[in-house]
Motif scaffolding. Structure first.
Motif, short mmCIF file in Angstrom:
data_model
loop_
_atom_site.label_atom_id
_atom_site.label_comp_id
_atom_site.label_asym_id
_atom_site.label_seq_id
_atom_site.Cartn_x
_atom_site.Cartn_y
_atom_site.Cartn_z
N TRP A 145 -9.58 -1.79 -4.68
CA TRP A 145 -8.74 -0.64 -4.92
C TRP A 145 -8.07 -0.26 -3.62
CZ3 TRP A 145 -13.89 -0.72 -4.15
CH2 TRP A 145 -14.42 0.10 -3.17
N PRO A 146 -6.88 0.40 -3.60
CA PRO A 146 -6.04 0.69 -4.78
C PRO A 146 -5.46 -0.59 -5.37
CG PRO A 146 -4.87 1.24 -2.76
CD PRO A 146 -6.25 0.83 -2.35
N THR A 162 -10.54 0.40 4.29
CA THR A 162 -9.38 1.28 4.44
C THR A 162 -8.26 0.60 5.22
OG1 THR A 162 -10.77 3.22 4.31
CG2 THR A 162 -8.61 3.49 5.34
N VAL A 163 -8.62 -0.10 6.28
CA VAL A 163 -7.59 -0.81 7.05
C VAL A 163 -6.94 -1.87 6.17
CG1 VAL A 163 -7.18 -2.36 9.01
CG2 VAL A 163 -8.62 -0.33 9.31
N ALA A 165 -6.74 -1.83 2.86
CA ALA A 165 -5.94 -1.16 1.83
C ALA A 165 -4.61 -0.66 2.42
CB ALA A 165 -6.72 0.00 1.24
N THR A 166 -4.67 -0.11 3.63
CA THR A 166 -3.47 0.39 4.29
C THR A 166 -2.47 -0.74 4.48
OG1 THR A 166 -4.82 2.02 5.42
CG2 THR A 166 -2.65 1.60 6.35
N ILE A 169 -1.01 -1.72 1.13
CA ILE A 169 -0.08 -0.71 0.60
C ILE A 169 1.29 -0.85 1.29
CG2 ILE A 169 0.41 1.78 0.54
CD1 ILE A 169 -2.68 2.15 0.13
N TRP A 170 1.26 -1.02 2.61
CA TRP A 170 2.53 -1.21 3.34
C TRP A 170 3.26 -2.45 2.83
CZ3 TRP A 170 0.11 -0.20 8.87
CH2 TRP A 170 -0.08 1.18 9.04
N LYS A 173 4.68 -1.73 -0.63
CA LYS A 173 5.81 -0.79 -0.60
C LYS A 173 7.07 -1.47 -0.11
CE LYS A 173 4.21 3.91 0.08
NZ LYS A 173 3.82 4.84 1.15
#
Lengths: 452, 452
Positions: A145-146, A162-163, A165-166, A169-170, A173
């Motif tokens: 996830w996400p 988290t790193v 996922a970040t 996400i970038w 996007k």
């Protein structure tokens, strides 16, 4: 079948600890998995009948078909039992999302050792525990996830979910996309070396990003990295550099961070590109996945924004690259073709009213000039059709790297078009020049090592 | 009326060189101006009758009403005549967008001198030439491009229109907003010192960002800056630092860049906060406009992401801030209130399943601890209602600075809510810690200078 293929290309996946509650990992992960994955999915939960329209099984043993990969989301204490069941069912690949192991202290450490011995007994390879799963958009498999689904050439191996996922996400996007993601967690079995080795020969991966806090086996890491960097770029963000940071690493996953100075020397020796921030990890990996290798480090800047040109110049010189010198012939041709108020120097300032055609004219002349290796092309205004011009000159004997800023809605459209055609574009000159520097360092490494 | 008010609060604006062609500055600027501006607008163009529904006048002299501010977009050679007409009509404020002056060489330099002497003759103050105009969203006045309308507390004075536009676009996108923007151009009359002085007493401006390539008058700049920084933060990105960069400055606006070392020393003396990139210019200005002053530099990190916590720790120590040490009492209370698998150290790791309530519990205890001055609060997962918790603790005796990453759609929603309630939030830990460092430096400067 290659090692770890069961993780990234499973024919069927079971989720033990599947949940009916939105917001819970056992629900969100299942939902993301169902989004595009074409294989069979088996939710397991002793107290539910249906989740997200799927029949739920009481236990792994109840699943009537073979399972390639099991994702475990139950509380820590229940994980060893699930692992036993998986072993009995003949499952050979597991992702343990659940936390509460080595990272919480002695008792958790014992539990983790138990996991390792069960896995060994049955020949199970597993990722985690305490991790954020894996993703392979090329297979439609988001066991994390996400939800990230965009296919692309960037892989990320990360100690931190988290790193990862970040980064994903970038990439999503911007329309750049991901080849594979693996969040390591405690690395009780599979570690960053296994994954780097696997991704080294993954045809969908053009560049590998890694966030690491500690390396599992220094010598082996160096061997594998040296091998992989001879074929594709590996970009690493290493944390736990300071004394306080190293202490925090020990608390996070119970590992020793080691001296950053030694790491840095080792990285350079193995052709790894070290970076200093999450943003730079993304920028450099994106750039190196798409850009060709420059023949030298002589940079010409072309811009509609004088200010952005100067900022770029400071970074080019500051980072040890060289400002190119146009030949007199190039200058003459440009004088003949550009409006008189353009500034024919380096930076080449096409001024604020420049349109895409003016860039095209400039690039045509600059690409003929043998004194130029890299062209940083900055669009500092709303300039429609910028993407078209860059596409035309991309990969035609020189490195061209676009920057787009201050262009409002037009900027958004043009950036999207560039990324869609495999051209990395950056939101500021500073970030682009750092990528050029990394590209040049990597190119030099390759030249050095192939000569020997 | 204060000096320069005619530029930012005009009752009427004429646009000489208004155009019917979308994409042309004379069209786009007029369109942006008409968007929200409540005063009278008079397009001037000898060969058009109506533009964007407005009656067009042949010349400034034909405009039947008084004009507070004239924006000039005609070719360079025609500008002196427009200035003459403006003078004859009694106009006292002009923005010269047109390029083709000092920046293009000797002939342009002469033209610029002519402008200055006409302006002097009539007592006209003017911005530019070769500039991207001004913006005052608080008055609905966007005499620039792209269209930026969101009101906020950040001002930007910039030698580069593109840097200004980029800054404005970021502030608009995040819902932070702008108080004033002025793009300087060649600074033939109004310069960065005039504007800094003006913004120093502008009640809508809480922090001033500046992008500069050269300072017009060093001593005066220092005097004005020292005065302004005693009341509000001034953040400066100075380019032309390297030899090649300084050469590029001379080409851009015909100015001397000067030694960056000397600049840096002067900046520090005047309480100016120097930054190294456009992104940092925005980040720091945003942070300092909203954050209260810390009582010390002892930083506690709270996070759902262990990795982000470690990265933050490296930056805190690397930038010379201090990692706070919780009191035993705080530790005991947290142990009693948080799940057993949380790591009660600095970073305080609430782990991946943390929800907003868990952050609230943690912050309640941390805010009681006198050993903590600044709390960097990192949301490293999709955590709904994060904004609510941050709003509750914002400005309650400690500095709290949120970071949000890896949270997908939830992140976007929560970030927007935070910015809407005047809370600066950052996309990576590295960027947030740099802001904390700048805030601490500025706070120390204020303490030092008020003591004397």
């Amino acid at each position: 079948m290659r090692n770890l293929d069961l993780f990234f290309f499973p024919k069927s996946v079971a989720v033990v600890g599947a949940s009916r509650k939105p917001g819970k990992v056992g629900y969100e992960l299942l939902k993301n998995l169902l989004k595009f994955y074409k294989g069979r999915v088996f939710p397991v939960n002793p107290s539910a009948d249906f989740i997200l329209g799927l029949r739920v099984f009481r236990s792994l043993g109840d699943v009537p078909e073979p399972v390639d990969l099991v994702v475990v989301v139950v509380p820590a204490k229940a994980v060893p039992e699930v692992m036993e069941e998986a072993g009995k069912k003949g499952i050979k690949a597991a992702i343990v999302i659940s936390g509460g192991f080595k990272e919480v202290g002695e008792e958790g450490g014992k539990l983790e050792k138990e996991l390792v011995s069960i896995a060994k007994k049955y020949g199970i390879r597993f990722l985690g525990p305490n991790c954020q799963g894996i993703n392979n958009p090329h297979k439609g498999l988001c066991a994390s996830w996400p939800k990230i689904t965009k296919k692309g050439p960037l892989a990320i191996i990360s100690q931190s979910g988290t790193v990862a996922a970040t980064f994903e996400i970038w990439a999503e996007k911007e329309g750049v996309g991901i080849s594979k993601m693996a969040a390591l967690g405690n690395k009780a079995d599979i570690n960053e070396i296994d994954l780097l080795n696997y991704l080294g020969s993954d045809p969908d991966t053009k560049a590998v990003a890694m966030y690491i806090e500690a390396v599992s086996d220094g010598r082996k890491f160096m061997d594998v990295a040296t091998e992989v960097t001879s074929r594709k770029p590996v970009v690493v963000l290493k944390s736990g550099r300071t004394e306080a940071g190293a202490k925090a690493v020990a608390s996070h996953t119970g590992s020793l961070a080691g001296s950053y100075k030694l790491y840095l020397a080792a990285f350079r020796k193995a052709g790894i590109i070290p970076v200093d921030s999450i943003e730079e990890l993304y920028d450099v990996t994106k750039g190196l996945a798409f850009l060709p290798k420059p023949k030298g480090n002589r940079v010409q800047i072309v811009t509609s924004s004088g200010g952005s040109g100067i900022i770029s110049t400071d970074y080019v010189e500051g980072l040890g690259l060289r400002m190119a010198e146009m030949s007199d012939g190039t200058k003459q041709s440009l004088k003949g073709e550009l409006p008189t108020y353009c500034i024919i120097k380096n930076p080449l300032d096409l001024t604020g009213d420049a349109d895409a055609e003016r860039y095209d004219v400039a690039l045509k002349e600059l690409f003929k000039d043998n004194g130029i290796d890299i062209v940083i092309t900055i669009f500092g205004d709303p300039i429609p059709r910028a993407a078209e011009v860059i596409s035309k000159w991309f990969n035609r004997g020189k490195v061209i790297i676009p920057v787009y800023l201050g262009g409002g809605d037009v900027e958004e459209i043009e950036k999207r078009k560039m990324h869609a055609s495999g051209i990395p574009v950056y939101p500021t000159p500073e970030r682009a020049v750092k990528v050029v520097k990394a590209l040049w360092d990597y190119t030099q490494y390759l030249l050095r090592t192939t000569k020997n």
